[in-house]
Scaffold this motif. Structure first.
Motif, PDB file in Angstrom:
ATOM      1  N   GLN A  36       0.816  -1.208   0.000  1.00 54.50           N
ATOM      2  CA  GLN A  36       0.000   0.000   0.000  1.00 54.50           C
ATOM      3  C   GLN A  36       0.850   1.259   0.000  1.00 54.50           C
ATOM      4  OE1 GLN A  36      -2.746  -0.326   3.251  1.00 54.50           O
ATOM      5  NE2 GLN A  36      -4.257  -1.417   2.028  1.00 54.50           N
ATOM      6  N   GLN A  37       2.022   1.188   0.588  1.00 52.96           N
ATOM      7  CA  GLN A  37       2.900   2.353   0.596  1.00 52.96           C
ATOM      8  C   GLN A  37       4.314   1.917   0.244  1.00 52.96           C
ATOM      9  OE1 GLN A  37       2.612   3.962   4.468  1.00 52.96           O
ATOM     10  NE2 GLN A  37       3.562   2.235   5.485  1.00 52.96           N
ATOM     11  N   PHE A  38       4.999   2.783  -0.449  1.00 52.57           N
ATOM     12  CA  PHE A  38       6.358   2.484  -0.889  1.00 52.57           C
ATOM     13  C   PHE A  38       7.349   2.899   0.178  1.00 52.57           C
ATOM     14  CE2 PHE A  38      10.342   3.750  -2.931  1.00 52.57           C
ATOM     15  CZ  PHE A  38      10.673   2.561  -3.554  1.00 52.57           C
ATOM     16  N   THR A  39       8.268   2.009   0.498  1.00 47.14           N
ATOM     17  CA  THR A  39       9.363   2.370   1.399  1.00 47.14           C
ATOM     18  C   THR A  39      10.675   2.235   0.641  1.00 47.14           C
ATOM     19  OG1 THR A  39       9.425   0.107   2.216  1.00 47.14           O
ATOM     20  CG2 THR A  39       8.179   1.682   3.516  1.00 47.14           C
ATOM     21  N   LYS A  40      11.501   3.222   0.808  1.00 43.82           N
ATOM     22  CA  LYS A  40      12.779   3.229   0.107  1.00 43.82           C
ATOM     23  C   LYS A  40      13.645   2.073   0.595  1.00 43.82           C
ATOM     24  CE  LYS A  40      14.545   7.203   0.911  1.00 43.82           C
ATOM     25  NZ  LYS A  40      15.183   8.516   0.934  1.00 43.82           N
ATOM     26  N   PRO A  41      14.484   1.553  -0.292  1.00 44.62           N
ATOM     27  CA  PRO A  41      15.367   0.451   0.109  1.00 44.62           C
ATOM     28  C   PRO A  41      16.273   0.804   1.283  1.00 44.62           C
ATOM     29  CG  PRO A  41      15.345   0.640  -2.272  1.00 44.62           C
ATOM     30  CD  PRO A  41      14.572   1.804  -1.741  1.00 44.62           C
ATOM     31  N   SER A  42      16.711   2.053   1.349  1.00 46.15           N
ATOM     32  CA  SER A  42      17.577   2.455   2.462  1.00 46.15           C
ATOM     33  C   SER A  42      16.809   2.399   3.787  1.00 46.15           C
ATOM     34  CB  SER A  42      18.129   3.856   2.231  1.00 46.15           C
ATOM     35  OG  SER A  42      17.077   4.793   2.150  1.00 46.15           O
ATOM     36  N   LYS A  44      14.209   0.393   4.407  1.00 46.14           N
ATOM     37  CA  LYS A  44      14.012  -1.033   4.704  1.00 46.14           C
ATOM     38  C   LYS A  44      15.247  -1.613   5.366  1.00 46.14           C
ATOM     39  CE  LYS A  44      10.794  -2.403   1.071  1.00 46.14           C
ATOM     40  NZ  LYS A  44      10.620  -3.248  -0.119  1.00 46.14           N
ATOM     41  N   LYS A  45      16.420  -1.276   4.811  1.00 46.40           N
ATOM     42  CA  LYS A  45      17.678  -1.793   5.346  1.00 46.40           C
ATOM     43  C   LYS A  45      17.898  -1.288   6.766  1.00 46.40           C
ATOM     44  CE  LYS A  45      22.568  -2.128   4.211  1.00 46.40           C
ATOM     45  NZ  LYS A  45      23.631  -1.700   3.313  1.00 46.40           N
ATOM     46  N   ARG A  46      17.591  -0.012   6.997  1.00 42.74           N
ATOM     47  CA  ARG A  46      17.768   0.569   8.325  1.00 42.74           C
ATOM     48  C   ARG A  46      16.871  -0.117   9.348  1.00 42.74           C
ATOM     49  NH1 ARG A  46      15.741   6.028   8.268  1.00 42.74           N
ATOM     50  NH2 ARG A  46      17.087   6.232   6.472  1.00 42.74           N
ATOM     51  N   THR A  47      15.609  -0.381   8.979  1.00 44.46           N
ATOM     52  CA  THR A  47      14.705  -1.046   9.921  1.00 44.46           C
ATOM     53  C   THR A  47      15.142  -2.480  10.195  1.00 44.46           C
ATOM     54  OG1 THR A  47      13.196  -1.621   8.104  1.00 44.46           O
ATOM     55  CG2 THR A  47      12.698   0.379   9.351  1.00 44.46           C
ATOM     56  N   GLN A  48      15.659  -3.166   9.180  1.00 46.00           N
ATOM     57  CA  GLN A  48      16.155  -4.531   9.397  1.00 46.00           C
ATOM     58  C   GLN A  48      17.342  -4.529  10.365  1.00 46.00           C
ATOM     59  OE1 GLN A  48      17.046  -6.072   5.529  1.00 46.00           O
ATOM     60  NE2 GLN A  48      15.000  -6.966   5.267  1.00 46.00           N
TER      61      GLN A  48
END
Length: 64
Positions: A36-42, A44-48
């Protein structure tokens, strides 16, 4: 497409419960919500990385 075979004389509530369990395992709703919403790859990596740090912190606390 999920197919749930209903056995002879099986209660419909039990079959519905099996369907819901199988549907949850496929991860369809999680996938829809994430799209539903786009999250930037950076991001995503930070949250992981943050999740990994949190889990590691919990494991370190267990050892102490």
């Amino acid at each position: 497409m999920l197919i749930i075979p209903i056995k002879e004389g099986e209660n419909i509530d039990r079959a519905l419960k099996r369907f819901k369990r199988k549907f949850d395992r496929t991860g369809t709703m999680r996938q829809l919500r994430s799209r539903q919403q786009f999250t930037k790859p950076s991001v995503k990596k930070r949250t992981q990385i943050q999740k990994a740090q949190y889990i590691q912190h919990l494991r370190d606390q267990e050892d102490i």
